[in-house]
Design a protein around this motif. Structure first.
Motif, PDB file in Angstrom:
ATOM      1  N   ASN A  10       0.825  -1.196   0.000  1.00  0.00           N
ATOM      2  CA  ASN A  10       0.000   0.000   0.000  1.00  0.00           C
ATOM      3  C   ASN A  10       0.870   1.261   0.000  1.00  0.00           C
ATOM      4  O   ASN A  10       1.945   1.288   0.592  1.00  0.00           O
ATOM      5  N   ALA A  11       0.375   2.313  -0.629  1.00  0.00           N
ATOM      6  CA  ALA A  11       1.112   3.580  -0.702  1.00  0.00           C
ATOM      7  C   ALA A  11       1.378   4.175   0.677  1.00  0.00           C
ATOM      8  O   ALA A  11       2.375   4.868   0.877  1.00  0.00           O
ATOM      9  N   LYS A  12       0.494   3.917   1.653  1.00  0.00           N
ATOM     10  CA  LYS A  12       0.706   4.435   3.008  1.00  0.00           C
ATOM     11  C   LYS A  12       2.002   3.891   3.606  1.00  0.00           C
ATOM     12  O   LYS A  12       2.707   4.597   4.320  1.00  0.00           O
ATOM     13  N   ALA A  13       2.313   2.642   3.330  1.00  0.00           N
ATOM     14  CA  ALA A  13       3.548   2.043   3.841  1.00  0.00           C
ATOM     15  C   ALA A  13       4.762   2.737   3.230  1.00  0.00           C
ATOM     16  O   ALA A  13       5.740   3.025   3.927  1.00  0.00           O
ATOM     17  N   LEU A  14       4.692   3.011   1.948  1.00  0.00           N
ATOM     18  CA  LEU A  14       5.794   3.710   1.279  1.00  0.00           C
ATOM     19  C   LEU A  14       5.954   5.122   1.824  1.00  0.00           C
ATOM     20  O   LEU A  14       7.068   5.609   2.013  1.00  0.00           O
ATOM     21  N   LYS A  15       4.844   5.771   2.097  1.00  0.00           N
ATOM     22  CA  LYS A  15       4.858   7.122   2.671  1.00  0.00           C
ATOM     23  C   LYS A  15       5.538   7.112   4.046  1.00  0.00           C
ATOM     24  O   LYS A  15       6.302   8.005   4.387  1.00  0.00           O
ATOM     25  N   LEU A  16       5.273   6.080   4.815  1.00  0.00           N
ATOM     26  CA  LEU A  16       5.818   5.951   6.160  1.00  0.00           C
ATOM     27  C   LEU A  16       7.331   5.730   6.163  1.00  0.00           C
ATOM     28  O   LEU A  16       8.010   6.072   7.130  1.00  0.00           O
ATOM     29  N   MET A  17       7.869   5.188   5.086  1.00  0.00           N
ATOM     30  CA  MET A  17       9.314   4.928   5.017  1.00  0.00           C
ATOM     31  C   MET A  17      10.161   6.177   5.234  1.00  0.00           C
ATOM     32  O   MET A  17      11.254   6.102   5.770  1.00  0.00           O
ATOM     33  N   LYS A  18       9.638   7.350   4.845  1.00  0.00           N
ATOM     34  CA  LYS A  18      10.451   8.563   4.993  1.00  0.00           C
ATOM     35  C   LYS A  18      10.681   8.946   6.452  1.00  0.00           C
ATOM     36  O   LYS A  18      11.541   9.757   6.752  1.00  0.00           O
ATOM     37  N   ALA A  19       9.955   8.325   7.376  1.00  0.00           N
ATOM     38  CA  ALA A  19      10.172   8.570   8.799  1.00  0.00           C
ATOM     39  C   ALA A  19      11.408   7.838   9.322  1.00  0.00           C
ATOM     40  O   ALA A  19      11.874   8.125  10.424  1.00  0.00           O
ATOM     41  N   PHE A  20      11.927   6.907   8.527  1.00  0.00           N
ATOM     42  CA  PHE A  20      13.050   6.075   8.979  1.00  0.00           C
ATOM     43  C   PHE A  20      14.182   6.050   7.951  1.00  0.00           C
ATOM     44  O   PHE A  20      14.580   4.991   7.465  1.00  0.00           O
ATOM     45  N   PRO A  21      14.757   7.210   7.624  1.00  0.00           N
ATOM     46  CA  PRO A  21      15.777   7.254   6.573  1.00  0.00           C
ATOM     47  C   PRO A  21      17.083   6.552   6.935  1.00  0.00           C
ATOM     48  O   PRO A  21      17.836   6.168   6.049  1.00  0.00           O
ATOM     49  N   ASN A  22      17.355   6.362   8.221  1.00  0.00           N
ATOM     50  CA  ASN A  22      18.624   5.759   8.642  1.00  0.00           C
ATOM     51  C   ASN A  22      18.474   4.312   9.090  1.00  0.00           C
ATOM     52  O   ASN A  22      19.359   3.782   9.753  1.00  0.00           O
ATOM     53  N   HIS A  23      17.356   3.686   8.761  1.00  0.00           N
ATOM     54  CA  HIS A  23      17.095   2.311   9.162  1.00  0.00           C
ATOM     55  C   HIS A  23      16.763   1.464   7.943  1.00  0.00           C
ATOM     56  O   HIS A  23      16.321   1.982   6.920  1.00  0.00           O
ATOM     57  N   PHE A  24      16.964   0.156   8.083  1.00  0.00           N
ATOM     58  CA  PHE A  24      16.575  -0.760   7.016  1.00  0.00           C
ATOM     59  C   PHE A  24      15.108  -1.125   7.238  1.00  0.00           C
ATOM     60  O   PHE A  24      14.716  -1.517   8.330  1.00  0.00           O
ATOM     61  N   VAL A  25      14.288  -0.977   6.193  1.00  0.00           N
ATOM     62  CA  VAL A  25      12.850  -1.202   6.302  1.00  0.00           C
ATOM     63  C   VAL A  25      12.442  -2.420   5.483  1.00  0.00           C
ATOM     64  O   VAL A  25      12.833  -2.559   4.329  1.00  0.00           O
ATOM     65  N   VAL A  26      11.657  -3.291   6.114  1.00  0.00           N
ATOM     66  CA  VAL A  26      11.067  -4.442   5.433  1.00  0.00           C
ATOM     67  C   VAL A  26       9.598  -4.117   5.227  1.00  0.00           C
ATOM     68  O   VAL A  26       8.851  -3.940   6.188  1.00  0.00           O
ATOM     69  N   LEU A  27       9.202  -3.975   3.972  1.00  0.00           N
ATOM     70  CA  LEU A  27       7.805  -3.734   3.624  1.00  0.00           C
ATOM     71  C   LEU A  27       7.184  -5.081   3.315  1.00  0.00           C
ATOM     72  O   LEU A  27       7.528  -5.710   2.316  1.00  0.00           O
ATOM     73  N   ALA A  28       6.302  -5.544   4.178  1.00  0.00           N
ATOM     74  CA  ALA A  28       5.759  -6.891   4.022  1.00  0.00           C
ATOM     75  C   ALA A  28       4.241  -6.850   3.919  1.00  0.00           C
ATOM     76  O   ALA A  28       3.587  -5.953   4.451  1.00  0.00           O
ATOM     77  N   ASP A  29       3.712  -7.844   3.211  1.00  0.00           N
ATOM     78  CA  ASP A  29       2.263  -7.976   3.091  1.00  0.00           C
ATOM     79  C   ASP A  29       1.925  -9.437   2.859  1.00  0.00           C
ATOM     80  O   ASP A  29       2.815 -10.262   2.623  1.00  0.00           O
ATOM     81  N   TYR A  30       0.661  -9.732   2.927  1.00  0.00           N
ATOM     82  CA  TYR A  30       0.184 -11.105   2.743  1.00  0.00           C
ATOM     83  C   TYR A  30      -0.028 -11.372   1.254  1.00  0.00           C
ATOM     84  O   TYR A  30      -0.366 -10.470   0.500  1.00  0.00           O
ATOM     85  N   GLY A  31       0.204 -12.613   0.854  1.00  0.00           N
ATOM     86  CA  GLY A  31       0.015 -12.970  -0.548  1.00  0.00           C
ATOM     87  C   GLY A  31       1.196 -12.560  -1.400  1.00  0.00           C
ATOM     88  O   GLY A  31       2.340 -12.541  -0.940  1.00  0.00           O
ATOM     89  N   ASP A  32       0.909 -12.192  -2.644  1.00  0.00           N
ATOM     90  CA  ASP A  32       1.960 -11.818  -3.583  1.00  0.00           C
ATOM     91  C   ASP A  32       2.500 -10.431  -3.283  1.00  0.00           C
ATOM     92  O   ASP A  32       1.752  -9.480  -3.055  1.00  0.00           O
ATOM     93  N   VAL A  33       3.823 -10.338  -3.285  1.00  0.00           N
ATOM     94  CA  VAL A  33       4.518  -9.080  -3.008  1.00  0.00           C
ATOM     95  C   VAL A  33       5.618  -8.944  -4.059  1.00  0.00           C
ATOM     96  O   VAL A  33       6.274  -9.931  -4.400  1.00  0.00           O
ATOM     97  N   PRO A  34       5.834  -7.737  -4.591  1.00  0.00           N
ATOM     98  CA  PRO A  34       6.894  -7.573  -5.583  1.00  0.00           C
ATOM     99  C   PRO A  34       8.259  -7.945  -5.009  1.00  0.00           C
ATOM    100  O   PRO A  34       8.523  -7.699  -3.834  1.00  0.00           O
ATOM    101  N   GLY A  35       9.103  -8.536  -5.818  1.00  0.00           N
ATOM    102  CA  GLY A  35      10.431  -8.951  -5.366  1.00  0.00           C
ATOM    103  C   GLY A  35      11.456  -7.860  -5.560  1.00  0.00           C
ATOM    104  O   GLY A  35      12.294  -7.945  -6.448  1.00  0.00           O
ATOM    105  N   ILE A  36      11.408  -6.836  -4.740  1.00  0.00           N
ATOM    106  CA  ILE A  36      12.331  -5.705  -4.864  1.00  0.00           C
ATOM    107  C   ILE A  36      13.236  -5.660  -3.636  1.00  0.00           C
ATOM    108  O   ILE A  36      12.770  -5.698  -2.503  1.00  0.00           O
ATOM    109  N   ILE A  37      14.542  -5.567  -3.893  1.00  0.00           N
ATOM    110  CA  ILE A  37      15.530  -5.454  -2.822  1.00  0.00           C
ATOM    111  C   ILE A  37      16.441  -4.279  -3.152  1.00  0.00           C
ATOM    112  O   ILE A  37      16.980  -4.189  -4.259  1.00  0.00           O
TER     113      ILE A  37
END
Length: 158
Positions: A10-37
């Motif tokens: 969801n776009a809200k999760a991506l929006k939230l990432m900017k709160a943690f610029p110095n941390h490694f973030v795992v964006l996870a969801d149920y079912g199919d998720v894009p394979g981006i690293i």
């Protein structure tokens, strides 16, 4: 610090990432998720959704992936994780939610899309999307909250 944000598709999760610029973030969801690293974040699948065992699924994932902090965004994850926060804490995993006894005060009955959000850890506002709400809260106050001009804080959920 390694942070898990659920609802990663969801776009809200991506929006939230900017709160943690110095941390490694795992964006996870149920079912199919894009394979981006990337260097700063990764998308990951939590497997098949089973609402009866949400806390178990997420605890297993957090232990396996060495997660330090979890931010649940799906509304069906909130109550089970708040009730399991002590168990997560025993594994060194912080659940970024208010305590169970005050949780209903921050749940929204409608799906209001708040224009701003703030992240609180131990009562301190560590990030605000518009820098207008750096109010100190009680030391037990944790979570990601949406708000509008009224500054009425509600959990930032999907």
């Amino acid at each position: 610090m390694k942070i898990l944000i659920t609802g990663g598709n969801n776009a809200k999760a991506l929006k939230l990432m900017k709160a943690f610029p110095n941390h490694f973030v795992v964006l996870a969801d149920y079912g199919d998720v894009p394979g981006i690293i990337t260097e700063n974040y990764v998308f990951s699948s939590l497997g098949i959704l089973n609402k009866d065992s949400i806390a178990h699924i997420l605890l297993n994932f957090c232990i396996t992936e060495s997660i330090d902090c979890i931010i649940p965004l799906h509304d069906y994850e909130i109550e089970p994780l708040a009730k399991s926060a002590v168990l997560f804490g025993e594994y060194g995993i912080q659940v970024l939610l208010p305590e169970t006894d005050v949780l209903p005060n921050y749940l929204s009955s409608d799906k209001t899309a708040y224009p701003n959000f703030a992240v609180y850890i131990h009562g301190d506002c560590i990030f605000s999307s518009d820098n207008s709400i750096p109010l100190k809260q009680s030391p037990e106050f944790n979570g990601v909250f949406g708000y509008d001009l009224s500054a009425d804080l509600k959990l930032f959920t999907l």
